[in-house]
Design an enzyme around this catalytic site. Structure first.
Site, short mmCIF file in Angstrom:
data_model
loop_
_atom_site.label_atom_id
_atom_site.label_comp_id
_atom_site.label_asym_id
_atom_site.label_seq_id
_atom_site.Cartn_x
_atom_site.Cartn_y
_atom_site.Cartn_z
N GLY A 177 3.94 9.96 14.17
CA GLY A 177 3.00 9.43 15.16
C GLY A 177 1.85 8.66 14.57
O GLY A 177 1.06 8.09 15.30
N CYS A 178 1.76 8.64 13.25
CA CYS A 178 0.73 7.84 12.58
C CYS A 178 1.35 6.52 12.17
O CYS A 178 2.45 6.48 11.62
CB CYS A 178 0.21 8.55 11.33
SG CYS A 178 -0.96 9.86 11.66
N GLU A 179 0.63 5.44 12.45
CA GLU A 179 1.09 4.13 12.01
C GLU A 179 1.05 4.04 10.48
O GLU A 179 1.90 3.44 9.86
CB GLU A 179 0.17 3.06 12.62
CG GLU A 179 0.67 1.66 12.48
CD GLU A 179 -0.22 0.70 13.25
OE1 GLU A 179 -1.10 0.10 12.61
OE2 GLU A 179 -0.05 0.58 14.47
N SER A 180 0.07 4.67 9.90
CA SER A 180 -0.08 4.73 8.45
C SER A 180 0.75 5.89 7.91
O SER A 180 1.19 6.75 8.66
CB SER A 180 -1.54 4.97 8.07
OG SER A 180 -2.38 4.09 8.73
#
Length: 145
Positions: free
Chosen positions: A59-62
Protein backbone atom coordinates in the site's frame (compact mmCIF):
# COMPACT_ATOMS: atom_id res chain seq x y z
CA UNK A 1 15.00 -10.84 24.85
CA UNK A 2 13.51 -10.09 21.42
CA UNK A 3 15.49 -8.39 18.67
CA UNK A 4 13.29 -5.32 18.65
CA UNK A 5 13.13 -4.91 22.42
CA UNK A 6 16.66 -3.62 22.32
CA UNK A 7 16.41 -2.04 18.85
CA UNK A 8 15.61 1.60 19.42
CA UNK A 9 15.38 3.06 15.95
CA UNK A 10 15.63 6.70 16.96
CA UNK A 11 17.67 6.58 20.12
CA UNK A 12 15.48 8.67 22.36
CA UNK A 13 12.22 8.49 20.49
CA UNK A 14 9.77 11.36 20.63
CA UNK A 15 6.31 10.45 21.87
CA UNK A 16 3.06 11.69 20.37
CA UNK A 17 3.00 14.64 22.79
CA UNK A 18 6.43 15.82 21.63
CA UNK A 19 5.35 15.45 17.99
CA UNK A 20 2.21 17.50 18.67
CA UNK A 21 4.30 20.24 20.31
CA UNK A 22 6.76 20.29 17.42
CA UNK A 23 3.94 20.59 14.87
CA UNK A 24 2.30 23.38 16.85
CA UNK A 25 5.61 25.27 17.00
CA UNK A 26 6.24 24.77 13.27
CA UNK A 27 3.66 27.23 11.99
CA UNK A 28 2.41 26.63 8.47
CA UNK A 29 2.63 23.62 6.18
CA UNK A 30 6.07 24.53 4.74
CA UNK A 31 7.63 24.47 8.21
CA UNK A 32 5.75 21.33 9.13
CA UNK A 33 6.91 19.63 5.92
CA UNK A 34 10.51 20.54 6.82
CA UNK A 35 9.87 19.11 10.30
CA UNK A 36 8.70 15.82 8.77
CA UNK A 37 11.89 15.64 6.68
CA UNK A 38 14.00 16.42 9.78
CA UNK A 39 12.21 13.73 11.79
CA UNK A 40 12.96 11.26 9.00
CA UNK A 41 16.66 11.96 9.38
CA UNK A 42 16.45 10.58 12.93
CA UNK A 43 15.44 7.17 11.61
CA UNK A 44 18.40 4.89 10.87
CA UNK A 45 18.23 2.37 8.05
CA UNK A 46 16.90 -1.03 8.95
CA UNK A 47 19.40 -3.87 8.96
CA UNK A 48 19.63 -5.37 5.47
CA UNK A 49 18.18 -8.68 6.64
CA UNK A 50 14.95 -6.84 7.58
CA UNK A 51 14.69 -5.14 4.18
CA UNK A 52 13.12 -8.09 2.42
CA UNK A 53 9.76 -8.99 0.93
CA UNK A 54 8.57 -10.67 4.13
CA UNK A 55 8.59 -7.29 5.92
CA UNK A 56 7.57 -5.08 2.98
CA UNK A 57 4.52 -2.89 3.61
CA UNK A 58 1.83 -3.17 0.98
CA UNK A 59 0.00 0.00 0.00
CA UNK A 60 3.02 2.29 0.03
CA UNK A 61 4.07 3.82 -3.26
CA UNK A 62 7.62 3.87 -1.91
CA UNK A 63 9.54 0.89 -0.63
CA UNK A 64 8.79 0.50 3.07
CA UNK A 65 9.43 -2.29 5.56
CA UNK A 66 7.96 -3.02 8.98
CA UNK A 67 9.12 -5.54 11.55
CA UNK A 68 7.35 -6.02 14.85
CA UNK A 69 7.75 -8.22 17.89
CA UNK A 70 5.95 -8.50 21.19
CA UNK A 71 8.08 -8.58 24.32
CA UNK A 72 7.35 -10.64 27.43
CA UNK A 73 5.69 -7.65 29.09
CA UNK A 74 3.12 -7.53 26.27
CA UNK A 75 4.44 -4.42 24.58
CA UNK A 76 4.99 -4.27 20.85
CA UNK A 77 8.26 -3.02 19.43
CA UNK A 78 8.43 -1.92 15.82
CA UNK A 79 11.18 -1.05 13.40
CA UNK A 80 10.23 0.56 10.12
CA UNK A 81 12.06 2.22 7.23
CA UNK A 82 11.46 3.53 3.74
CA UNK A 83 13.45 4.63 0.73
CA UNK A 84 11.54 7.96 0.63
CA UNK A 85 12.52 10.90 2.85
CA UNK A 86 8.99 12.07 3.55
CA UNK A 87 7.82 8.54 4.36
CA UNK A 88 10.71 8.18 6.82
CA UNK A 89 9.42 11.26 8.65
CA UNK A 90 5.87 9.93 8.62
CA UNK A 91 7.19 6.67 10.10
CA UNK A 92 8.70 8.59 13.02
CA UNK A 93 5.32 10.28 13.61
CA UNK A 94 3.51 6.91 13.61
CA UNK A 95 6.13 5.21 15.80
CA UNK A 96 5.91 8.10 18.29
CA UNK A 97 2.26 7.18 18.81
CA UNK A 98 2.30 3.39 18.59
CA UNK A 99 5.76 1.97 19.34
CA UNK A 100 6.49 0.23 22.67
CA UNK A 101 2.80 -0.09 23.54
CA UNK A 102 0.44 -2.94 24.34
CA UNK A 103 -2.05 -4.30 21.82
CA UNK A 104 -4.83 -2.62 23.77
CA UNK A 105 -3.08 0.76 23.73
CA UNK A 106 -2.42 0.46 19.99
CA UNK A 107 -6.07 -0.38 19.32
CA UNK A 108 -7.33 2.41 21.60
CA UNK A 109 -5.11 5.17 20.16
CA UNK A 110 -7.09 7.66 18.04
CA UNK A 111 -4.80 7.68 15.00
CA UNK A 112 -7.28 9.60 12.84
CA UNK A 113 -7.58 12.31 15.49
CA UNK A 114 -3.79 12.45 15.85
CA UNK A 115 -3.28 12.86 12.09
CA UNK A 116 -6.08 15.44 11.90
CA UNK A 117 -4.56 17.43 14.75
CA UNK A 118 -1.23 17.44 12.94
CA UNK A 119 -2.95 18.38 9.66
CA UNK A 120 -1.30 15.53 7.77
CA UNK A 121 -4.22 14.15 5.78
CA UNK A 122 -5.22 17.53 4.34
CA UNK A 123 -1.69 18.33 3.17
CA UNK A 124 -0.42 14.98 1.95
CA UNK A 125 -1.00 13.74 -1.58
CA UNK A 126 -3.46 10.84 -1.86
CA UNK A 127 -0.60 8.37 -2.42
CA UNK A 128 1.28 9.63 0.67
CA UNK A 129 -1.94 9.48 2.69
CA UNK A 130 -2.39 5.87 1.55
CA UNK A 131 1.19 5.12 2.57
CA UNK A 132 0.62 6.69 5.98
CA UNK A 133 -2.47 4.52 6.49
CA UNK A 134 -0.53 1.45 5.28
CA UNK A 135 2.07 1.99 8.02
CA UNK A 136 -0.64 2.19 10.69
CA UNK A 137 -2.54 -0.78 9.25
CA UNK A 138 0.67 -2.83 9.22
CA UNK A 139 1.30 -2.05 12.89
CA UNK A 140 -2.28 -2.79 13.90
CA UNK A 141 -2.26 -6.05 11.90
CA UNK A 142 0.89 -7.24 13.64
CA UNK A 143 -0.36 -6.23 17.08
CA UNK A 144 -3.73 -7.94 16.67
CA UNK A 145 -2.62 -11.11 14.85
Amino acid sequence: MNELTTYTPIGREPDEHAIRQQFTAAKGWENQYRLIIQLGKLLPALPTEWQQEEFRLKGCESQAWLKGEQSEDGRWHFACDSDARIVRGLIVIVLAALNHRSTEAIQAFDVDGYFAELGLEKHLSPSRGNGLRAIVQGIVALATA
